[in-house]
Design a protein around this motif. Sequence first.
Motif, PDB file in Angstrom:
ATOM      1  N   ARG A 228       0.821  -1.209   0.000  1.00  0.00           N
ATOM      2  CA  ARG A 228       0.000   0.000   0.000  1.00  0.00           C
ATOM      3  C   ARG A 228       0.858   1.262   0.000  1.00  0.00           C
ATOM      4  O   ARG A 228       0.439   2.332  -0.426  1.00  0.00           O
ATOM      5  CB  ARG A 228      -0.901  -0.004   1.244  1.00  0.00           C
ATOM      6  CG  ARG A 228      -2.000   1.041   1.262  1.00  0.00           C
ATOM      7  CD  ARG A 228      -2.698   1.027   2.614  1.00  0.00           C
ATOM      8  NE  ARG A 228      -3.063  -0.319   3.008  1.00  0.00           N
ATOM      9  CZ  ARG A 228      -4.203  -0.917   2.668  1.00  0.00           C
ATOM     10  NH1 ARG A 228      -5.074  -0.261   1.930  1.00  0.00           N
ATOM     11  NH2 ARG A 228      -4.469  -2.145   3.069  1.00  0.00           N
ATOM     12  N   SER A 229       2.095   1.123   0.486  1.00  0.00           N
ATOM     13  CA  SER A 229       2.977   2.269   0.625  1.00  0.00           C
ATOM     14  C   SER A 229       4.378   1.923   0.121  1.00  0.00           C
ATOM     15  O   SER A 229       4.907   0.848   0.440  1.00  0.00           O
ATOM     16  CB  SER A 229       3.035   2.702   2.098  1.00  0.00           C
ATOM     17  OG  SER A 229       3.912   3.787   2.265  1.00  0.00           O
ATOM     18  N   LEU A 230       4.968   2.833  -0.665  1.00  0.00           N
ATOM     19  CA  LEU A 230       6.329   2.644  -1.171  1.00  0.00           C
ATOM     20  C   LEU A 230       7.193   3.799  -0.720  1.00  0.00           C
ATOM     21  O   LEU A 230       6.885   4.962  -0.983  1.00  0.00           O
ATOM     22  CB  LEU A 230       6.318   2.555  -2.701  1.00  0.00           C
ATOM     23  CG  LEU A 230       7.689   2.507  -3.379  1.00  0.00           C
ATOM     24  CD1 LEU A 230       8.431   1.226  -3.014  1.00  0.00           C
ATOM     25  CD2 LEU A 230       7.556   2.625  -4.884  1.00  0.00           C
ATOM     26  N   HIS A 231       8.292   3.492  -0.024  1.00  0.00           N
ATOM     27  CA  HIS A 231       9.271   4.482   0.413  1.00  0.00           C
ATOM     28  C   HIS A 231      10.566   4.211  -0.344  1.00  0.00           C
ATOM     29  O   HIS A 231      11.085   3.093  -0.283  1.00  0.00           O
ATOM     30  CB  HIS A 231       9.522   4.401   1.917  1.00  0.00           C
ATOM     31  CG  HIS A 231       8.350   4.776   2.756  1.00  0.00           C
ATOM     32  ND1 HIS A 231       8.302   5.941   3.494  1.00  0.00           N
ATOM     33  CD2 HIS A 231       7.170   4.136   2.976  1.00  0.00           C
ATOM     34  CE1 HIS A 231       7.147   6.017   4.143  1.00  0.00           C
ATOM     35  NE2 HIS A 231       6.445   4.921   3.838  1.00  0.00           N
ATOM     36  N   VAL A 232      11.072   5.222  -1.031  1.00  0.00           N
ATOM     37  CA  VAL A 232      12.294   5.054  -1.801  1.00  0.00           C
ATOM     38  C   VAL A 232      13.381   5.942  -1.217  1.00  0.00           C
ATOM     39  O   VAL A 232      13.204   7.163  -1.084  1.00  0.00           O
ATOM     40  CB  VAL A 232      12.073   5.431  -3.283  1.00  0.00           C
ATOM     41  CG1 VAL A 232      13.383   5.282  -4.062  1.00  0.00           C
ATOM     42  CG2 VAL A 232      10.986   4.551  -3.895  1.00  0.00           C
ATOM     43  N   LEU A 233      14.490   5.324  -0.851  1.00  0.00           N
ATOM     44  CA  LEU A 233      15.660   6.061  -0.386  1.00  0.00           C
ATOM     45  C   LEU A 233      16.640   6.109  -1.550  1.00  0.00           C
ATOM     46  O   LEU A 233      17.162   5.079  -1.978  1.00  0.00           O
ATOM     47  CB  LEU A 233      16.288   5.375   0.820  1.00  0.00           C
ATOM     48  CG  LEU A 233      15.409   5.271   2.064  1.00  0.00           C
ATOM     49  CD1 LEU A 233      16.150   4.570   3.176  1.00  0.00           C
ATOM     50  CD2 LEU A 233      14.931   6.648   2.519  1.00  0.00           C
ATOM     51  N   LEU A 234      16.859   7.302  -2.070  1.00  0.00           N
ATOM     52  CA  LEU A 234      17.729   7.492  -3.212  1.00  0.00           C
ATOM     53  C   LEU A 234      19.108   7.893  -2.699  1.00  0.00           C
ATOM     54  O   LEU A 234      19.297   9.000  -2.164  1.00  0.00           O
ATOM     55  CB  LEU A 234      17.148   8.565  -4.132  1.00  0.00           C
ATOM     56  CG  LEU A 234      17.789   8.769  -5.500  1.00  0.00           C
ATOM     57  CD1 LEU A 234      17.834   7.481  -6.293  1.00  0.00           C
ATOM     58  CD2 LEU A 234      17.024   9.839  -6.273  1.00  0.00           C
ATOM     59  N   VAL A 235      20.073   7.007  -2.841  1.00  0.00           N
ATOM     60  CA  VAL A 235      21.408   7.236  -2.292  1.00  0.00           C
ATOM     61  C   VAL A 235      22.261   7.998  -3.288  1.00  0.00           C
ATOM     62  O   VAL A 235      22.550   7.512  -4.384  1.00  0.00           O
ATOM     63  CB  VAL A 235      22.085   5.892  -1.953  1.00  0.00           C
ATOM     64  CG1 VAL A 235      23.444   6.133  -1.295  1.00  0.00           C
ATOM     65  CG2 VAL A 235      21.204   5.064  -1.029  1.00  0.00           C
ATOM     66  N   VAL A 236      22.636   9.221  -2.928  1.00  0.00           N
ATOM     67  CA  VAL A 236      23.403  10.095  -3.827  1.00  0.00           C
ATOM     68  C   VAL A 236      24.769  10.411  -3.234  1.00  0.00           C
ATOM     69  O   VAL A 236      25.018  10.190  -2.063  1.00  0.00           O
ATOM     70  CB  VAL A 236      22.628  11.389  -4.105  1.00  0.00           C
ATOM     71  CG1 VAL A 236      21.341  11.088  -4.839  1.00  0.00           C
ATOM     72  CG2 VAL A 236      22.323  12.128  -2.809  1.00  0.00           C
TER      73      VAL A 236
END
Length: 214
Positions: free
Chosen positions: A206-214
């Motif tokens: 139901r929920s998507l959390h994306v951690l974008l590592v830069v």
Amino acid sequence: MSDARTDVLARIRAALGPAPQAAVEVPRAYRAAGEHAPGSEAVLHLLEDRLVDYKAHVRRVSAAEVPDAIAQAVASLGTSAPVVAPDGLDPAWIAGLGDVVLDSRTAPRSNAELDASAAVVTAARVAIADTGTIVLDGEPDQGRRAITLVPDTHLCVVRADQVVQTVPEAVRLLAEHAARPQTWISGPSATSDIELSRVEGVHGPRSLHVLLVV
């Protein structure tokens, strides 16, 4: 009633003509790559825009901030239920979590256990900016398909260098291990099949959390 599969294959054969002695060369005039380099700021911005439009939660972090960002995202769920992770995930990422359940192909958790979890944490194989899609292909840090389909929340860690602009670029990367099972994720699971009313979590998180590592 005609078999749709048979009908489609018959049309393909008719279009190709008589069976040739050599393989048929299929025209591939579509765009093979985007104008922006993988991991560039333009590509990252486009991916973020698409993901947010799909109602995903996106946060940019440094590599050192990943464990804290995961812990904060899990805490925001407001539950003490365990978190599922594939057994090949970087242990440092989940070291700050209380109750972690590891899943593997040799010791898979049951669907009931996955359903009772608060979230699942995985890495990714590639992300496509044009479509806002994240692809998993079953590597040890991504795990079985079931662990990203049953839990209500998916926390996915994507490195900047894994983000490409177009689908063909991603397909070429995935072709290196074509036999692996793939999961293509474009935002939280959602459908509008009933009276065009959007309902989330019907056949996936139901929920998507994306951690974008830069």
